[in-house]
Design an enzyme around this catalytic site. Structure first.
Site, mmCIF file in Angstrom:
data_model
loop_
_atom_site.group_PDB
_atom_site.id
_atom_site.type_symbol
_atom_site.label_atom_id
_atom_site.label_comp_id
_atom_site.label_asym_id
_atom_site.label_seq_id
_atom_site.Cartn_x
_atom_site.Cartn_y
_atom_site.Cartn_z
ATOM 1 N N GLU A 47 -24.606 -18.799 3.160
ATOM 2 C CA GLU A 47 -23.847 -19.973 3.611
ATOM 3 C C GLU A 47 -23.327 -20.759 2.406
ATOM 4 O O GLU A 47 -23.973 -20.829 1.360
ATOM 5 C CB GLU A 47 -24.726 -20.878 4.474
ATOM 6 C CG GLU A 47 -25.074 -20.277 5.817
ATOM 7 C CD GLU A 47 -25.927 -21.222 6.665
ATOM 8 O OE1 GLU A 47 -26.079 -22.407 6.263
ATOM 9 O OE2 GLU A 47 -26.446 -20.773 7.696
ATOM 10 N N ARG A 104 -1.149 -8.556 5.935
ATOM 11 C CA ARG A 104 -0.686 -7.253 6.416
ATOM 12 C C ARG A 104 -0.929 -7.074 7.917
ATOM 13 O O ARG A 104 -0.311 -6.209 8.548
ATOM 14 C CB ARG A 104 -1.373 -6.131 5.627
ATOM 15 C CG ARG A 104 -0.802 -5.939 4.229
ATOM 16 C CD ARG A 104 -1.599 -4.970 3.406
ATOM 17 N NE ARG A 104 -2.859 -5.542 2.943
ATOM 18 C CZ ARG A 104 -3.669 -4.970 2.073
ATOM 19 N NH1 ARG A 104 -3.359 -3.784 1.577
ATOM 20 N NH2 ARG A 104 -4.778 -5.556 1.686
ATOM 21 N N LYS A 202 9.763 6.627 3.441
ATOM 22 C CA LYS A 202 8.363 7.051 3.500
ATOM 23 C C LYS A 202 7.837 6.946 4.916
ATOM 24 O O LYS A 202 8.422 6.287 5.783
ATOM 25 C CB LYS A 202 7.496 6.206 2.571
ATOM 26 C CG LYS A 202 7.276 4.783 3.056
ATOM 27 C CD LYS A 202 6.335 4.010 2.140
ATOM 28 C CE LYS A 202 6.059 2.625 2.732
ATOM 29 N NZ LYS A 202 5.170 1.820 1.899
ATOM 30 N N ASP A 230 7.764 -4.760 -5.093
ATOM 31 C CA ASP A 230 6.934 -4.864 -3.889
ATOM 32 C C ASP A 230 6.247 -6.218 -3.920
ATOM 33 O O ASP A 230 6.249 -6.906 -4.946
ATOM 34 C CB ASP A 230 5.903 -3.738 -3.822
ATOM 35 C CG ASP A 230 5.549 -3.361 -2.383
ATOM 36 O OD1 ASP A 230 5.922 -4.123 -1.457
ATOM 37 O OD2 ASP A 230 4.906 -2.318 -2.175
ATOM 38 N N ASP A 234 -2.266 -2.923 -3.853
ATOM 39 C CA ASP A 234 -3.685 -2.927 -3.496
ATOM 40 C C ASP A 234 -4.382 -1.777 -4.210
ATOM 41 O O ASP A 234 -4.854 -1.926 -5.324
ATOM 42 C CB ASP A 234 -3.836 -2.854 -1.984
ATOM 43 C CG ASP A 234 -5.259 -3.138 -1.526
ATOM 44 O OD1 ASP A 234 -6.152 -3.295 -2.389
ATOM 45 O OD2 ASP A 234 -5.505 -3.207 -0.306
ATOM 46 N N GLY A 236 -2.762 0.967 -5.069
ATOM 47 C CA GLY A 236 -1.753 1.561 -5.942
ATOM 48 C C GLY A 236 -1.186 2.879 -5.460
ATOM 49 O O GLY A 236 -0.283 3.426 -6.099
ATOM 50 N N GLY A 237 -1.676 3.385 -4.342
ATOM 51 C CA GLY A 237 -1.224 4.693 -3.864
ATOM 52 C C GLY A 237 0.266 4.737 -3.558
ATOM 53 O O GLY A 237 0.984 5.651 -3.993
#
EC number: 2.7.6.1
Length: 326
Positions: A47, A104, A202, A230, A234, A236-237
């Site tokens: 907490e 997202r 994509k 972009d 996150d 990087g993929g």
């Protein structure tokens, strides 16, 4: 009985969560204020507790927090700070979240899914926030989730200025990593001097987060310096696969420019080994030394945040900071 007149003073007070105090200190320096001292600690069971050491009654309060890992803990900490300010009679509370958490999850892809970005807005409204200030939302529609003013700041000018100074004489093409950001690429192209644009076609499986397949490049990139834009990186993929697709199409070089460097593992490894010439991010999120690598450039958004805070405090125009486009 006649009423008594008074002259209330406006006071700006800056508050910082524990996630990214370096950014808050930099903002405070630009505003020529000090961060309000507070007591904050975590109980044994997880907490959180926050108490401010100075009176905040009637103040115009700005609460800065970076939502990095562990993201849920820092969201909760900022909610508790807002609640404390509301109960201490702050006149107006502005939540400054450079990176909007859960952005997202702004729509349902399938049935029985949450819209968590709306939930975040509801939580801060319930806690007592009067206003939200954020930078480069994942989608602009999130502004409508909060029942109150939302200052949507854009780091594009900070990133684009660096690119113009470093690569201004190069033959640049602005590349969007998907078809959904083509309009943003057009704005970038205009700011960089009416450059051509391209995008990566994509596909993405909604059942597999952080995974995308770069299919093909739409637009001419052969022999060009491709500025790949972009809003966040996150793992990087996506951005690394897009870089590979551009190099395979004959791009002379690739520069990656993004606002939010989340850099979850294995992003640092992927980006350091990819063929991009430079990776440019802002300090909207803390980037510790272990996540930094050769070729990474971190630009500060503190001056932009400070100016926006000053405009809100003085009832000025935030939109004017972005040539009327914010």
């Amino acid at each position: 009985m006649s009423p008594k007149s008074g002259t209330p003073k406006k006071n700006l007070m800056l508050f910082s969560g524990r996630a990214h105090q370096e950014l808050a200190e930099e903002v405070a320096k630009h505003l020529n204020v000090t961060i309000t001292p507070q007591t904050a600690h975590t109980f044994a069971n997880g907490e959180l507790f926050v108490r401010f050491e100075e009176s905040v009654r009637g103040t115009d309060a700005f609460v800065i927090q970076a939502h990095t890992m562990p993201i849920n803990e820092y969201v909760m900490e900022q909610l508790i700070m807002v609640d404390a300010l509301k109960r201490a009679s702050a006149k107006r509370i502005t939540v400054v979240m450079p990176f909007y958490p859960y952005a997202r999850q702004d729509k349902k892809h399938k049935g029985r899914e949450p819209i968590s970005a709306r939930l975040i807005a509801d939580l801060f409204k319930t806690a007592g926030a009067d206003r939200i200030m954020t930078v480069d939302l994942h989608t602009a529609q999130i502004q409508g989730f909060f029942d109150g003013p939302v200052d949507h700041l854009m780091a594009q000018s900070v990133l684009a200025d660096h690119i113009k100074k470093t690569y201004g004489n190069a033959d640049i093409t602005v590349v969007s990593p998907d078809s959904g950001r083509v309009r943003l690429a057009e704005k970038w192209a205009q700011q960089l001097g009416d450059r051509p644009i391209a995008f990566i076609h994509k596909t993405r499986d909604p059942d597999k987060p952080n995974q995308a397949v770069a299919n093909r490049v739409v637009g001419k990139v052969e022999g060009k310096l491709c500025v790949l834009i972009d809003d966040m990186i996150d793992t990087g993929g996506t951005i690394v696969k897009a870089t590979e697709a551009l190099i395979d199409e004959g791009a002379a070089d690739v520069v990656i420019a993004t606002t939010h460097g989340i850099l979850s593992d294995p992003a640092t490894e992927r980006l350091s080994q990819c063929k991009a010439r430079e990776v440019i991010v802002t300090n909207s999120l803390p980037i510790p030394e272990e996540k930094r690598f050769e070729g990474l450039t971190v630009l500060s958004i503190a001056p932009m945040l400070a100016e926006a805070i000053q405009q809100v405090f003085e009832d000025g125009s935030v939109t004017s900071l972005f040539d009327g486009n914010a």
